[in-house]
Design a protein around this motif. Structure first.
Motif, PDB file in Angstrom:
ATOM      1  N   ASP A 126      31.818  30.672  49.030  1.00 22.15           N
ATOM      2  CA  ASP A 126      31.021  29.730  48.386  1.00 22.15           C
ATOM      3  C   ASP A 126      30.462  30.474  47.028  1.00 22.15           C
ATOM      4  OD1 ASP A 126      29.400  27.952  47.667  1.00 22.15           O
ATOM      5  OD2 ASP A 126      27.340  28.750  48.635  1.00 22.15           O
ATOM      6  N   THR A 127      31.866  30.604  46.170  1.00 15.18           N
ATOM      7  CA  THR A 127      31.837  31.154  45.011  1.00 15.18           C
ATOM      8  C   THR A 127      31.258  30.353  43.621  1.00 15.18           C
ATOM      9  OG1 THR A 127      33.940  32.025  45.758  1.00 15.18           O
ATOM     10  CG2 THR A 127      33.422  32.656  43.627  1.00 15.18           C
ATOM     11  N   ASN A 128      30.310  30.914  43.128  1.00 12.35           N
ATOM     12  CA  ASN A 128      29.678  30.200  41.768  1.00 12.35           C
ATOM     13  C   ASN A 128      30.822  30.138  40.757  1.00 12.35           C
ATOM     14  OD1 ASN A 128      29.031  32.311  40.269  1.00 12.35           O
ATOM     15  ND2 ASN A 128      27.195  32.726  41.094  1.00 12.35           N
ATOM     16  N   ALA A 129      30.469  29.463  39.579  1.00 11.20           N
ATOM     17  CA  ALA A 129      31.232  29.114  38.639  1.00 11.20           C
ATOM     18  C   ALA A 129      31.417  30.537  37.638  1.00 11.20           C
ATOM     19  CB  ALA A 129      30.815  28.197  37.640  1.00 11.20           C
ATOM     20  N   ARG A 130      30.302  31.199  37.715  1.00 13.43           N
ATOM     21  CA  ARG A 130      30.832  32.604  36.863  1.00 13.43           C
ATOM     22  C   ARG A 130      31.818  33.315  37.473  1.00 13.43           C
ATOM     23  NH1 ARG A 130      25.669  35.742  34.099  1.00 13.43           N
ATOM     24  NH2 ARG A 130      26.083  33.609  33.097  1.00 13.43           N
ATOM     25  N   GLU A 131      31.520  33.569  38.891  1.00  9.72           N
ATOM     26  CA  GLU A 131      32.266  34.520  39.585  1.00  9.72           C
ATOM     27  C   GLU A 131      33.730  33.619  39.779  1.00  9.72           C
ATOM     28  OE1 GLU A 131      29.276  35.976  43.113  1.00  9.72           O
ATOM     29  OE2 GLU A 131      29.854  34.096  43.353  1.00  9.72           O
ATOM     30  N   ALA A 144      39.928  31.693  32.706  1.00  2.49           N
ATOM     31  CA  ALA A 144      38.577  31.946  32.800  1.00  2.49           C
ATOM     32  C   ALA A 144      38.037  30.733  32.241  1.00  2.49           C
ATOM     33  CB  ALA A 144      38.091  33.288  32.239  1.00  2.49           C
ATOM     34  N   ARG A 145      38.450  30.264  30.915  1.00  3.08           N
ATOM     35  CA  ARG A 145      37.781  29.064  30.238  1.00  3.08           C
ATOM     36  C   ARG A 145      38.035  27.685  30.992  1.00  3.08           C
ATOM     37  NH1 ARG A 145      40.679  31.461  25.514  1.00  3.08           N
ATOM     38  NH2 ARG A 145      42.080  29.786  25.866  1.00  3.08           N
ATOM     39  N   SER A 146      39.084  27.696  32.074  1.00  5.24           N
ATOM     40  CA  SER A 146      39.167  26.192  32.093  1.00  5.24           C
ATOM     41  C   SER A 146      38.356  26.184  33.510  1.00  5.24           C
ATOM     42  CB  SER A 146      40.792  26.345  32.832  1.00  5.24           C
ATOM     43  OG  SER A 146      41.673  25.777  31.872  1.00  5.24           O
ATOM     44  N   ILE A 147      37.629  27.073  33.841  1.00  6.25           N
ATOM     45  CA  ILE A 147      36.654  26.699  35.039  1.00  6.25           C
ATOM     46  C   ILE A 147      35.478  25.645  34.474  1.00  6.25           C
ATOM     47  CG2 ILE A 147      34.674  27.677  36.374  1.00  6.25           C
ATOM     48  CD1 ILE A 147      37.673  28.520  37.518  1.00  6.25           C
ATOM     49  N   PHE A 148      35.337  25.754  33.134  1.00  3.63           N
ATOM     50  CA  PHE A 148      34.436  24.736  32.546  1.00  3.63           C
ATOM     51  C   PHE A 148      34.785  23.659  31.690  1.00  3.63           C
ATOM     52  CE2 PHE A 148      32.692  29.178  33.459  1.00  3.63           C
ATOM     53  CZ  PHE A 148      31.633  28.727  33.976  1.00  3.63           C
TER      54      PHE A 148
END
Ligand code: PMV
Length: 328
Positions: A126-131, A144-148
Motif C-alpha cells: 500500500d505504497t503512497n505517492a511519494r514512495e 519520478a515526475r510521472s507519478i503526478f
C-alpha cells in the motif's frame, strides 16, 4: 506499507516533458539527480502496464507492445519491490505505450511510473505517492515526475540515501490548462540513451559545474512564474533550459547531438510563429522530437504550422494529464 493478498494489477501513467531539465546524476546506483527539474504531465501519451507475481514461474518476463524484451533491467527494479513486500515470486509484466518507444517521447518516464504503481499493488504493498515517486526514480529519473499529473517538481535532494529525492505536484492539470504539440521527426529509437549520455558527465563536459550551480536559480524562477501563471516567462525559461541542456550535451566528450534537420527547422518555425504574435515556446529532450508549449486554444494553429515543416512526420496534440492510477 502493509501486506495484502497477491493478485495482478494494471496501472496507467502518463508521459511528461521537463520545462526545467534534469541531466546528470549525483549517485548513479540510486539514480539520484544532480539537479532538480520541473515538468508537465501529458494526457495524450501514456503507458498501461499489467504486473502479476506468480508462484509457478522461475524468471521474470517482460513484454512491451506484445514483444518480449530482455527482462534483466526490470528484474533489478522488481527486486526492490519484492524486497519491500517480502516475496520471492517472479513477475509477468505486459506493457503498452500509445506512442513510439525510446524515441525522445519519455517512454521511460511513463513506463517506470506505471510499472512502479502496478508492481507495488500486485505485490500487495500500500505504497503512497511519494514512495512511488522515489521507487519510479530508481527506474528512470524522469519517471519520478510521472507519478503526478499537471505541473510537477522533482527535488534533487541532499541526502545520500535519496529519501528527499522525490517529485511533488505544483499545480493540478485543471489549475492552469496548457497545450503541447509534439512534432515527431524520427520514429526510430535514439542512438544514445539518457543514462549513457549522463555517465561520467563531470569529467566529460567543461560546462557541467556551471549547469549544476545555476540549477537552483532556474528552478526558483520557474516556480515563481508558474505561481504567477505568467506564460511568457514560463515559456522563455523553458526554451532557455532546453537550449542550455543541449549546449551541455554538445559540450560532452564525445559530443551528443540529438537534433536532425527537421528538429532545427521546427525550432525556427516555433520562433517565427511567436514573432508573428502566437505565444508558443519549444522544448526538446534527449531525442529529435520538438514539443511546442502554448495555450490550449492555440494548439490547432501550432499543429498546422509545425506539421508543414519539412521532415516533420507526424504531430500529436496534448493537454495536461492526471496522476498515475490503477485501471482495475
Ligand atoms: O529519466 P531519464 O533518465 O530518461 O532522463 C531524462 C532526461 C531529459 O528528458 C533530457 C530531461 C528531463 O528532465 O526529462
Amino acid at each position: 506499507m502493509s501486506a495484502a493478498p497477491l493478485s495482478p494489477a494494471t496501472a496507467r501513467a502518463h508521459s511528461n516533458i521537463a520545462l526545467i531539465k534534469y541531466w546528470g546524476k549525483r549517485d548513479a546506483a540510486l539514480n539520484l539527480p544532480a539537479v532538480g527539474s520541473i515538468s508537465i504531465t501529458l494526457d495524450a501519451l501514456y503507458t498501461d502496464t499489467r504486473v502479476g507475481f506468480h508462484a509457478g514461474i522461475d524468471r521474470d518476463s517482460v513484454d512491451i507492445g506484445g514483444r518480449k524484451v530482455d527482462a534483466a533491467p526490470f528484474t533489478r527494479f522488481l527486486d526492490l519491490i519484492r524486497a519491500r513486500a517480502g516475496i520471492e515470486h517472479r513477475a509477468r509484466v505486459e506493457s503498452w505505450n500509445n506512442f513510439p518507444t525510446g524515441a525522445g517521447l519519455a517512454s521511460s518516464a511513463s513506463g517506470y511510473a506505471a510499472l512502479a504503481l502496478a508492481a507495488c499493488r500486485a505485490a500487495g504493498l500500500d505504497t503512497n505517492a511519494r514512495e512511488l515517486s522515489m521507487l519510479a526514480r530508481q527506474g528512470s529519473g524522469s519517471a519520478a515526475r510521472s507519478i503526478f499529473g499537471g505541473l510537477v517538481e522533482m527535488h534533487r535532494g541532499e541526502s545520500a540515501s535519496g529519501e528527499d529525492a522525490y517529485a511533488e505536484p505544483l499545480l493540478g492539470p485543471a489549475d492552469w490548462p496548457l497545450g503541447v504539440v509534439v512534432a515527431i521527426t524520427d520514429r526510430n529509437a535514439k542512438r544514445v540513451n539518457s543514462t549513457a549520455g549522463m555517465t561520467g558527465l563531470a569529467e566529460r563536459s567543461d560546462y557541467y559545474d556551471a549547469w549544476v550551480a545555476r540549477a537552483p536559480r532556474d528552478l526558483a524562477d520557474m516556480r515563481n512564474a508558474i505561481a504567477a501563471r505568467d506564460f511568457e516567462t514560463v515559456g522563455a525559461l523553458t526554451e532557455m533550459s532546453c537550449l542550455k541542456l543541449h549546449g551541455l550535451m554538445l559540450s560532452t566528450r564525445p559530443g551528443l547531438l540529438y537534433w536532425n534537420a527537421a528538429t532545427v527547422a521546427a525550432m525556427h518555425a516555433v520562433r517565427e510563429l511567436r514573432e508573428a504574435g502566437t505565444p508558443v515556446y519549444f522544448t526538446i529532450d534527449a531525442g529529435p522530437q520538438v514539443k511546442a508549449i502554448c495555450a490550449p486554444e492555440h494548439t490547432g494553429e501550432v499543429a498546422r504550422v509545425v506539421a508543414n515543416v519539412p521532415g516533420v512526420l507526424d504531430t500529436r496534440v496534448s493537454g495536461l494529464g492526471p496522476d498515475a492510477h490503477l485501471l482495475d
